[in-house]
Enzyme design. Structure first.
Site, PDB file in Angstrom:
ATOM      1  CG  ASP A   1      -0.283  -0.445   2.504  1.00  0.00           C
ATOM      2  OD1 ASP A   1       0.960  -0.370   2.592  1.00  0.00           O
ATOM      3  OD2 ASP A   1      -0.986  -0.859   3.436  1.00  0.00           O
TER       4      ASP A   1
ATOM      5  CG  ASN B   1      -9.043  -0.967  11.905  1.00  0.00           C
ATOM      6  OD1 ASN B   1      -8.115  -1.649  11.460  1.00  0.00           O
ATOM      7  ND2 ASN B   1      -9.424   0.159  11.338  1.00  0.00           N
TER       8      ASN B   1
ATOM      9  CG  HIS C   1      -5.908  -1.919   8.779  1.00  0.00           C
ATOM     10  ND1 HIS C   1      -6.006  -0.761   9.526  1.00  0.00           N
ATOM     11  CD2 HIS C   1      -4.578  -2.070   8.541  1.00  0.00           C
ATOM     12  CE1 HIS C   1      -4.802  -0.260   9.726  1.00  0.00           C
ATOM     13  NE2 HIS C   1      -3.917  -1.032   9.143  1.00  0.00           N
TER      14      HIS C   1
ATOM     15  CD  GLU D   1      -8.741   1.459   7.712  1.00  0.00           C
ATOM     16  OE1 GLU D   1      -8.705   0.534   8.550  1.00  0.00           O
ATOM     17  OE2 GLU D   1      -8.161   2.546   7.882  1.00  0.00           O
TER      18      GLU D   1
HETATM   19  C1  GLP Z   1      -0.472   0.165   8.660  1.00  0.00           C
HETATM   20  C2  GLP Z   1      -0.178  -0.563   7.340  1.00  0.00           C
HETATM   21  C3  GLP Z   1      -0.369  -2.029   7.487  1.00  0.00           C
HETATM   22  C4  GLP Z   1       0.162  -2.434   8.842  1.00  0.00           C
HETATM   23  C5  GLP Z   1      -0.752  -1.911   9.910  1.00  0.00           C
HETATM   24  C6  GLP Z   1      -0.218  -2.053  11.318  1.00  0.00           C
HETATM   25  O1  GLP Z   1      -1.203   1.282   8.575  1.00  0.00           O
HETATM   26  N1  GLP Z   1      -0.874  -0.096   6.196  1.00  0.00           N
HETATM   27  O2  GLP Z   1       0.256  -2.716   6.419  1.00  0.00           O
HETATM   28  O3  GLP Z   1       0.205  -3.829   8.947  1.00  0.00           O
HETATM   29  O4  GLP Z   1      -1.164  -0.604   9.621  1.00  0.00           O
HETATM   30  O5  GLP Z   1       0.757  -1.119  11.580  1.00  0.00           O
HETATM   31  P1  GLP Z   1       1.820  -1.284  12.747  1.00  0.00           P
HETATM   32  O6  GLP Z   1       2.614  -2.492  12.378  1.00  0.00           O
HETATM   33  O7  GLP Z   1       2.646  -0.042  12.721  1.00  0.00           O
HETATM   34  O8  GLP Z   1       1.061  -1.476  13.992  1.00  0.00           O
END
Ligand code: GLP
Length: 262
Positions: free
Chosen positions: A67, A136, A138, A143
């Site tokens: 992404d 959440n 995702h 989302e």
């Molecule tokens: C982000 C990314 C995801 C990631 C998730 C968790 O926003 N788009 O690919 O797995 O949210 O983030 P973190 O690992 O910093 O908790």
């Protein structure tokens, strides 16, 4: 689905890096799907350490990020293109031409989404996809209530995700409202998926994803339909699971997945 519960973040990174290194040694031209966020960073650092030791090289590996934010300048420090270039491309000694991130600053974003899908297809698809998980539920930036069949597209970020990710942005700067993300249908086409998670903040989402019903309210629950998924969690992230005895006995008695050594 295999659930591996380890002591802490260091063990999660070491376990996942060792798995990637094994896959890469068996198939040097593999396509690795990479996640950003903090969750997989320990894995990437451990891979960089293994490479520095001379244990592995990634000269022929190709990578696709999940992404990217929409509308950030390409060189913005919080853009996933910049993070991937630093934490993966440079750290693992990859050819920059072998690493792709969706183009969140394209003039035609819908075309950029179609182009990204086409480049994944042209590469033969993803062999091993690394995922994190949002609080959440995702994955990528899909989302809650994302279509379970979705492809790479523009998505609006939830308020919670924008608040969670504010820590990656300079003080006073707001997190973009939109992103490009591989869809859930796109992610599910990876031949193998490894989700990494550490910390109590992820425990509720993981319990829903692993032991709850498959529902778009928790996008990661769709992974229950994938034939080859491993969840690599630390104790805190696994703290709201109820079948932990089963997962642990699995680890002791079956150090393989579907008959193949892990
Ligand atoms: C982000 C990314 C995801 C990631 C998730 C968790 O926003 N788009 O690919 O797995 O949210 O983030 P973190 O690992 O910093 O908790």
């Amino acid at each position: 689905m295999e659930v591996v519960i380890l002591a802490g973040p260091a063990e999660v990174g070491a376990h996942t890096a060792a798995l990637i290194a094994r896959r890469s040694a068996a198939s040097p031209e593999m396509v690795l799907g990479i996640a950003t966020g903090s969750s997989p960073m320990g894995t990437y650092r451990e891979l960089a350490r293994l490479r520095a030791q001379g244990t592995v090289d990634f000269d022929h590996m190709r990578c696709f990020a999940l992404d990217e934010y929409v509308g950030l300048p390409r060189q913005h420090p919080a853009s996933y293109g910049v993070v991937v270039a630093r934490e993966v491309t440079t750290a693992l000694g990859l050819e920059p031409a072998n690493v792709s991130t969706p183009d969140g600053s394209a003039a035609d974003l819908h075309q950029a989404c179609r182009d990204y899908e086409a480049s994944l297809t042209a590469a033969g698809g993803v062999d091993l996809q690394i995922l994190g998980i949002g609080r959440n539920g995702h994955i990528g930036f899909n989302e809650p209530m994302s279509s379970l069949a979705s492809r790479t597209r523009i998505k609006r970020l939830s308020a919670q995700t924008r608040a969670d990710n504010a820590r990656f942005f300079p003080p006073g700067e707001s997190v973009p409202t939109h992103c490009i993300t591989q869809g859930l249908g796109t992610i599910m086409e990876a031949r193998e998926i490894v989700l990494v998670a550490q910390g109590e903040a992820k425990a509720k989402a993981l319990a829903a994803a692993i032991e709850g019903p498959v529902a778009s309210a928790c996008p990661a629950s769709l992974l229950q339909f994938h034939p080859h998924v491993t969840m690599v969690l630390d104790e805190a992230a696994a703290s709201q699971l109820t079948l932990t005895d089963h997962y642990r006995s699995d680890e002791e008695s079956t150090p393989c997945f579907a008959g193949r050594p892990l």
